[in-house]
Write a protein that holds these residues in place. Structure first.
Motif, PDB file in Angstrom:
ATOM      1  N   ILE A  19       0.011  -1.033   0.141  1.00  0.00           N
ATOM      2  CA  ILE A  19       0.005   0.210  -0.029  1.00  0.00           C
ATOM      3  C   ILE A  19       0.389   1.215  -0.287  1.00  0.00           C
ATOM      4  O   ILE A  19       0.428   2.187  -1.002  1.00  0.00           O
ATOM      5  CB  ILE A  19      -0.670   0.065   1.686  1.00  0.00           C
ATOM      6  CG1 ILE A  19      -2.118  -1.632   1.037  1.00  0.00           C
ATOM      7  CG2 ILE A  19      -1.833   1.055   1.299  1.00  0.00           C
ATOM      8  CD1 ILE A  19      -2.459  -1.739   2.716  1.00  0.00           C
ATOM      9  N   ASP A  55      -3.328   7.423  -9.846  1.00  0.00           N
ATOM     10  CA  ASP A  55      -2.787   5.753  -9.058  1.00  0.00           C
ATOM     11  C   ASP A  55      -3.043   6.314  -7.905  1.00  0.00           C
ATOM     12  O   ASP A  55      -2.902   5.204  -7.530  1.00  0.00           O
ATOM     13  CB  ASP A  55      -2.116   5.412 -10.202  1.00  0.00           C
ATOM     14  CG  ASP A  55      -1.770   3.687  -9.714  1.00  0.00           C
ATOM     15  OD1 ASP A  55      -2.063   2.764  -9.464  1.00  0.00           O
ATOM     16  OD2 ASP A  55      -0.790   3.953  -9.349  1.00  0.00           O
ATOM     17  N   ARG A  56      -1.547   6.269  -7.205  1.00  0.00           N
ATOM     18  CA  ARG A  56      -1.497   6.451  -5.965  1.00  0.00           C
ATOM     19  C   ARG A  56      -2.611   7.790  -4.969  1.00  0.00           C
ATOM     20  O   ARG A  56      -2.678   6.708  -3.694  1.00  0.00           O
ATOM     21  CB  ARG A  56      -0.077   7.487  -5.515  1.00  0.00           C
ATOM     22  CG  ARG A  56       1.134   6.738  -6.180  1.00  0.00           C
ATOM     23  CD  ARG A  56       1.827   5.370  -6.146  1.00  0.00           C
ATOM     24  NE  ARG A  56       2.445   4.649  -6.772  1.00  0.00           N
ATOM     25  CZ  ARG A  56       2.831   5.049  -8.354  1.00  0.00           C
ATOM     26  NH1 ARG A  56       1.924   5.891  -9.415  1.00  0.00           N
ATOM     27  NH2 ARG A  56       3.963   4.719  -8.608  1.00  0.00           N
ATOM     28  N   ARG A  59      -5.071   4.039  -4.242  1.00  0.00           N
ATOM     29  CA  ARG A  59      -4.806   3.000  -4.000  1.00  0.00           C
ATOM     30  C   ARG A  59      -4.548   3.756  -2.097  1.00  0.00           C
ATOM     31  O   ARG A  59      -5.550   3.148  -1.672  1.00  0.00           O
ATOM     32  CB  ARG A  59      -3.208   3.130  -3.761  1.00  0.00           C
ATOM     33  CG  ARG A  59      -2.984   1.636  -3.354  1.00  0.00           C
ATOM     34  CD  ARG A  59      -1.822   1.042  -3.747  1.00  0.00           C
ATOM     35  NE  ARG A  59      -1.023   1.516  -5.061  1.00  0.00           N
ATOM     36  CZ  ARG A  59      -0.260   1.971  -5.427  1.00  0.00           C
ATOM     37  NH1 ARG A  59       0.627   1.592  -4.455  1.00  0.00           N
ATOM     38  NH2 ARG A  59       0.693   1.707  -6.805  1.00  0.00           N
ATOM     39  N   GLU A  62      -8.493   3.395  -1.607  1.00  0.00           N
ATOM     40  CA  GLU A  62      -9.618   2.354  -2.096  1.00  0.00           C
ATOM     41  C   GLU A  62      -8.708   1.397  -0.522  1.00  0.00           C
ATOM     42  O   GLU A  62      -9.616   0.498  -0.355  1.00  0.00           O
ATOM     43  CB  GLU A  62      -8.398   1.578  -2.644  1.00  0.00           C
ATOM     44  CG  GLU A  62      -8.706  -0.122  -2.916  1.00  0.00           C
ATOM     45  CD  GLU A  62      -8.478  -0.590  -4.311  1.00  0.00           C
ATOM     46  OE1 GLU A  62      -7.721  -1.955  -4.157  1.00  0.00           O
ATOM     47  OE2 GLU A  62      -7.445   0.256  -5.030  1.00  0.00           O
ATOM     48  N   HIS A  63      -7.774   1.423   0.235  1.00  0.00           N
ATOM     49  CA  HIS A  63      -7.616   1.013   1.583  1.00  0.00           C
ATOM     50  C   HIS A  63      -7.888   1.986   2.870  1.00  0.00           C
ATOM     51  O   HIS A  63      -6.959   1.656   3.674  1.00  0.00           O
ATOM     52  CB  HIS A  63      -5.700   0.946   0.592  1.00  0.00           C
ATOM     53  CG  HIS A  63      -5.812  -0.242   0.354  1.00  0.00           C
ATOM     54  ND1 HIS A  63      -5.478  -1.587   0.878  1.00  0.00           N
ATOM     55  CD2 HIS A  63      -4.374   0.379  -0.930  1.00  0.00           C
ATOM     56  CE1 HIS A  63      -5.145  -2.147  -0.422  1.00  0.00           C
ATOM     57  NE2 HIS A  63      -4.743  -1.166  -1.579  1.00  0.00           N
TER      58      HIS A  63
END
Length: 155
Positions: A19, A55-56, A59, A62-63
């Motif tokens: 992550i 993108d980062r 992510r 998402e987490h």
């Protein structure tokens, strides 16, 4: 060479690296812990490509490390706020910073983290060096340190 993913490793460190384990993600988290919330501001301070930043941020959202909130409808714009889960990474960032201050910056830190209550600097264990209180992310502010680069246009 290590694979890009750590699926075969049953390890908390490897799972965390999935992550937050690249430099851009750590730098995004550094900026988020300093109060940066908007895409354009992350891009300006870090100078990374829009696709990489998107993108980062995706992510991390998402987490559950960041939360995405719309702050403008037309055009639609979002900000990214640290969650409590994200704020729990501050000790890691602080430890990396203090290690770098000592071993790379020759004890001339570019930034000094200070305790809101008394102004004392913070050690690698997140203890105020002046009043010896433990501190968390919301208990601190930052100021230029002795290794800070000069601000252009200021003598």
């Amino acid at each position: 060479m290590l694979p890009r993913a750590y699926d075969s490793q049953h390890c908390s460190i490897a799972a965390t690296l999935e992550i937050v384990g690249d430099r851009w993600t750590l730098l995004i988290l550094r900026e988020a812990s300093r109060g940066v919330t908007r895409f354009a501001d992350f891009q300006h301070t870090l100078g990374l490509a829009r696709t990489v930043l998107s993108d980062r941020l995706g992510r991390l959202t998402e987490h559950g490390v960041l939360e995405r909130h719309r702050y403008q409808e037309r055009p639609e714009r979002f900000e990214y706020l640290l969650t409590s889960k994200g704020a729990e990474l501050w000790p890691v960032l602080n430890a990396l910073m203090t290690w770098g201050d000592k071993h790379i910056m020759a004890d001339l830190p570019p930034v000094v983290v200070r305790h809101n209550d008394c102004g004392g600097s913070i050690d690698s264990h997140r203890i105020c060096r002046t009043c010896h209180s433990p501190v968390e992310l919301h208990d601190v502010y930052r100021e230029p340190g002795p290794g800070a680069l000069p601000v252009p246009g200021r003598g």
